[in-house]
Design a protein around this motif. Structure first.
Motif, PDB file in Angstrom:
ATOM      1  N   GLY A 169       0.814  -1.209   0.000  1.00 18.10           N
ATOM      2  CA  GLY A 169       0.000   0.000   0.000  1.00 18.10           C
ATOM      3  C   GLY A 169       0.849   1.261   0.000  1.00 18.10           C
ATOM      4  O   GLY A 169       2.045   1.232   0.307  1.00 18.10           O
ATOM      5  N   ALA A 170       0.198   2.379  -0.353  1.00 17.90           N
ATOM      6  CA  ALA A 170       0.919   3.640  -0.578  1.00 17.90           C
ATOM      7  C   ALA A 170       0.937   4.560   0.638  1.00 17.90           C
ATOM      8  O   ALA A 170       1.470   5.667   0.549  1.00 17.90           O
ATOM      9  N   GLY A 171       0.374   4.126   1.756  1.00 16.77           N
ATOM     10  CA  GLY A 171       0.328   4.993   2.932  1.00 16.77           C
ATOM     11  C   GLY A 171      -1.076   5.089   3.469  1.00 16.77           C
ATOM     12  O   GLY A 171      -1.835   4.106   3.454  1.00 16.77           O
ATOM     13  N   VAL A 172      -1.466   6.272   3.914  1.00 15.24           N
ATOM     14  CA  VAL A 172      -2.725   6.424   4.641  1.00 15.24           C
ATOM     15  C   VAL A 172      -3.278   7.828   4.458  1.00 15.24           C
ATOM     16  O   VAL A 172      -2.528   8.789   4.274  1.00 15.24           O
ATOM     17  N   ILE A 173      -4.592   7.932   4.485  1.00 17.93           N
ATOM     18  CA  ILE A 173      -5.260   9.212   4.763  1.00 17.93           C
ATOM     19  C   ILE A 173      -5.862   9.038   6.146  1.00 17.93           C
ATOM     20  O   ILE A 173      -6.810   8.287   6.342  1.00 17.93           O
ATOM     21  N   SER A 174      -5.278   9.714   7.104  1.00 19.64           N
ATOM     22  CA  SER A 174      -5.420   9.389   8.517  1.00 19.64           C
ATOM     23  C   SER A 174      -6.264  10.394   9.286  1.00 19.64           C
ATOM     24  O   SER A 174      -6.365  11.564   8.919  1.00 19.64           O
ATOM     25  N   VAL A 175      -6.819   9.915  10.392  1.00 18.02           N
ATOM     26  CA  VAL A 175      -7.449  10.789  11.387  1.00 18.02           C
ATOM     27  C   VAL A 175      -6.471  11.021  12.550  1.00 18.02           C
ATOM     28  O   VAL A 175      -6.182  12.149  12.913  1.00 18.02           O
ATOM     29  N   ILE A 176      -5.923   9.922  13.097  1.00 23.06           N
ATOM     30  CA  ILE A 176      -5.019  10.061  14.247  1.00 23.06           C
ATOM     31  C   ILE A 176      -3.771  10.854  13.874  1.00 23.06           C
ATOM     32  O   ILE A 176      -3.145  11.487  14.724  1.00 23.06           O
ATOM     33  N   GLY A 177      -3.414  10.867  12.591  1.00 26.36           N
ATOM     34  CA  GLY A 177      -2.220  11.568  12.143  1.00 26.36           C
ATOM     35  C   GLY A 177      -2.229  13.059  12.392  1.00 26.36           C
ATOM     36  O   GLY A 177      -1.173  13.699  12.365  1.00 26.36           O
ATOM     37  N   GLN A 178      -3.419  13.652  12.647  1.00 28.80           N
ATOM     38  CA  GLN A 178      -3.420  15.074  12.970  1.00 28.80           C
ATOM     39  C   GLN A 178      -3.334  15.311  14.473  1.00 28.80           C
ATOM     40  O   GLN A 178      -3.055  16.425  14.910  1.00 28.80           O
ATOM     41  N   GLY A 179      -3.522  14.236  15.271  1.00 26.55           N
ATOM     42  CA  GLY A 179      -3.393  14.366  16.719  1.00 26.55           C
ATOM     43  C   GLY A 179      -1.991  14.080  17.204  1.00 26.55           C
ATOM     44  O   GLY A 179      -1.480  14.735  18.117  1.00 26.55           O
ATOM     45  N   ILE A 180      -1.357  13.069  16.576  1.00 26.84           N
ATOM     46  CA  ILE A 180       0.036  12.726  16.903  1.00 26.84           C
ATOM     47  C   ILE A 180       0.801  12.625  15.573  1.00 26.84           C
ATOM     48  O   ILE A 180       1.251  11.533  15.183  1.00 26.84           O
ATOM     49  N   PRO A 181       0.941  13.745  14.878  1.00 25.40           N
ATOM     50  CA  PRO A 181       1.498  13.695  13.522  1.00 25.40           C
ATOM     51  C   PRO A 181       2.900  13.128  13.447  1.00 25.40           C
ATOM     52  O   PRO A 181       3.206  12.349  12.542  1.00 25.40           O
ATOM     53  N   ARG A 182       3.770  13.501  14.372  1.00 26.42           N
ATOM     54  CA  ARG A 182       5.149  13.032  14.275  1.00 26.42           C
ATOM     55  C   ARG A 182       5.235  11.527  14.509  1.00 26.42           C
ATOM     56  O   ARG A 182       5.892  10.797  13.751  1.00 26.42           O
ATOM     57  N   GLU A 183       4.560  11.047  15.540  1.00 21.49           N
ATOM     58  CA  GLU A 183       4.623   9.623  15.867  1.00 21.49           C
ATOM     59  C   GLU A 183       4.025   8.773  14.754  1.00 21.49           C
ATOM     60  O   GLU A 183       4.602   7.750  14.344  1.00 21.49           O
ATOM     61  N   PHE A 184       2.885   9.189  14.239  1.00 21.44           N
ATOM     62  CA  PHE A 184       2.227   8.379  13.208  1.00 21.44           C
ATOM     63  C   PHE A 184       2.973   8.469  11.876  1.00 21.44           C
ATOM     64  O   PHE A 184       3.143   7.464  11.180  1.00 21.44           O
ATOM     65  N   SER A 185       3.418   9.671  11.520  1.00 21.67           N
ATOM     66  CA  SER A 185       4.182   9.830  10.277  1.00 21.67           C
ATOM     67  C   SER A 185       5.477   9.028  10.328  1.00 21.67           C
ATOM     68  O   SER A 185       5.895   8.444   9.310  1.00 21.67           O
ATOM     69  N   ASN A 186       6.124   8.982  11.480  1.00 20.17           N
ATOM     70  CA  ASN A 186       7.351   8.198  11.614  1.00 20.17           C
ATOM     71  C   ASN A 186       7.083   6.715  11.378  1.00 20.17           C
ATOM     72  O   ASN A 186       7.902   6.007  10.761  1.00 20.17           O
ATOM     73  N   MET A 187       5.928   6.232  11.872  1.00 21.73           N
ATOM     74  CA  MET A 187       5.567   4.836  11.644  1.00 21.73           C
ATOM     75  C   MET A 187       5.367   4.564  10.161  1.00 21.73           C
ATOM     76  O   MET A 187       5.875   3.575   9.614  1.00 21.73           O
ATOM     77  N   VAL A 188       4.633   5.447   9.484  1.00 22.17           N
ATOM     78  CA  VAL A 188       4.365   5.272   8.053  1.00 22.17           C
ATOM     79  C   VAL A 188       5.666   5.306   7.255  1.00 22.17           C
ATOM     80  O   VAL A 188       5.902   4.462   6.375  1.00 22.17           O
TER      81      VAL A 188
END
Length: 293
Positions: A202-221
């Motif tokens: 897959g190419a990634g995500v269009i996220s909801v949680i990513g705007q609450g913890i952007p750094r942590e979630f973006s680092n995972m992706v």
């Protein structure tokens, strides 16, 4: 289309206590997520409570986000609904400057057949001056866009470049990744399934949680996309509980409660939604204490 690989976020619409659009909070949110490392923003999706916004408010939200982003990341505009020709007319007549793609949800409530879904997006694709990302979310629309329909659309229309897949079905996601043409983006629309979907191609995500913890979630992706499997796996498990929490009492009540704790915006939502309970807000506060410790 590499600009839509990684972490996209479906932005909320912040409201003041009188439920008017909070422009300053929206500017803060845009800066917060861009500074946190997200790759692109989705404007006026479901999470934005678009169904409760007037045309004037939608125009305001678009302008505020464009100004605040200032070209730093690509912007995707949500344009969808269950009136096919109204959507086509909107795409033909709307000023789309500043946006690089359209996110268009499969028709809700009408419950069309697969042929109806195909014919709907045929009209949308022919009307749109921008590339289109399909959006499949049967839990909201009442109908599931099957992989065979997505493959047909991807092959027939070069401006249909991807799908936000939110059926919550990993087998369906696998079939999409396997069967769609080379370069077609299969994007997770389910935060919890983002890591395994990337592992499968897959190419990634269009996220909801990513705007609450952007750094942590973006680092995972990013780690998952770079095949840093053990790093991504650990980061996924670190944030997993927060994903459950933000959807426990509906979206976007949960993510707004989290953002309120972070002093980004208020927790206010418009009816028929209601704000998150004190119990859920405390869970989110406890979670944030662990990720910021």
């Amino acid at each position: 289309m590499s600009r839509f690989i990684g972490t996209g976020v479906a932005l909320i619409t912040p409201f003041k206590s009188d439920l008017s659009v909070d422009v300053e909070a929206l500017e803060r949110l845009v800066n917060f997520v861009i500074d946190g490392g997200v790759n692109y923003l989705v404007v006026l999706g479901t999470t934005a409570e678009s169904a409760t916004l007037t045309k004037q408010e939608k125009q305001l939200v678009k302008q505020v986000i464009k100004n605040a982003a200032n070209g730093r990341v690509p912007l995707v505009l949500g344009v969808g609904g269950n009136n096919t020709y109204e959507i086509a007319e909107e795409l033909k007549t709307t000023d789309l400057s500043g946006f690089e793609a359209i996110l268009s949800v499969s028709p809700a409530y009408n419950k069309p057949t697969q042929e109806g879904i195909y014919q709907h997006f045929k009209v949308v694709a022919e009307a749109s001056p921008l590339p289109i990302i399909l959006y499949n979310v049967p839990g909201r629309t009442g109908s599931n866009m099957l992989p065979s329909t997505v493959v047909r659309l991807a092959k027939d229309f070069t401006n249909i470049i991807g799908i936000k897949e939110a059926a919550g079905d990993i087998v369906q996601a696998m079939r999409l990744i396997q069967q769609t043409p080379e370069g077609f983006l299969v994007i997770s629309g389910d935060d919890m399934l983002t890591f395994p979907m990337i592992q499968l191609g897959g190419a990634g995500v269009i996220s909801v949680i990513g705007q609450g913890i952007p750094r942590e979630f973006s680092n995972m992706v990013t780690a998952a996309l770079n095949n840093e499997t053990e790093v991504a796996r650990k980061l996924h498990f670190d944030v997993m509980n927060s994903i459950d929490y933000i959807f426990e009492e509906g979206n976007p009540a949960g993510i707004k409660a989290l953002l309120s704790i972070l002093n980004v915006c208020s927790a206010s939502v418009r009816l028929p939604l209601v704000p998150a309970s004190e119990v859920l807000t405390q869970k989110l506060s406890n979670f944030l204490a662990t990720v910021t410790a």
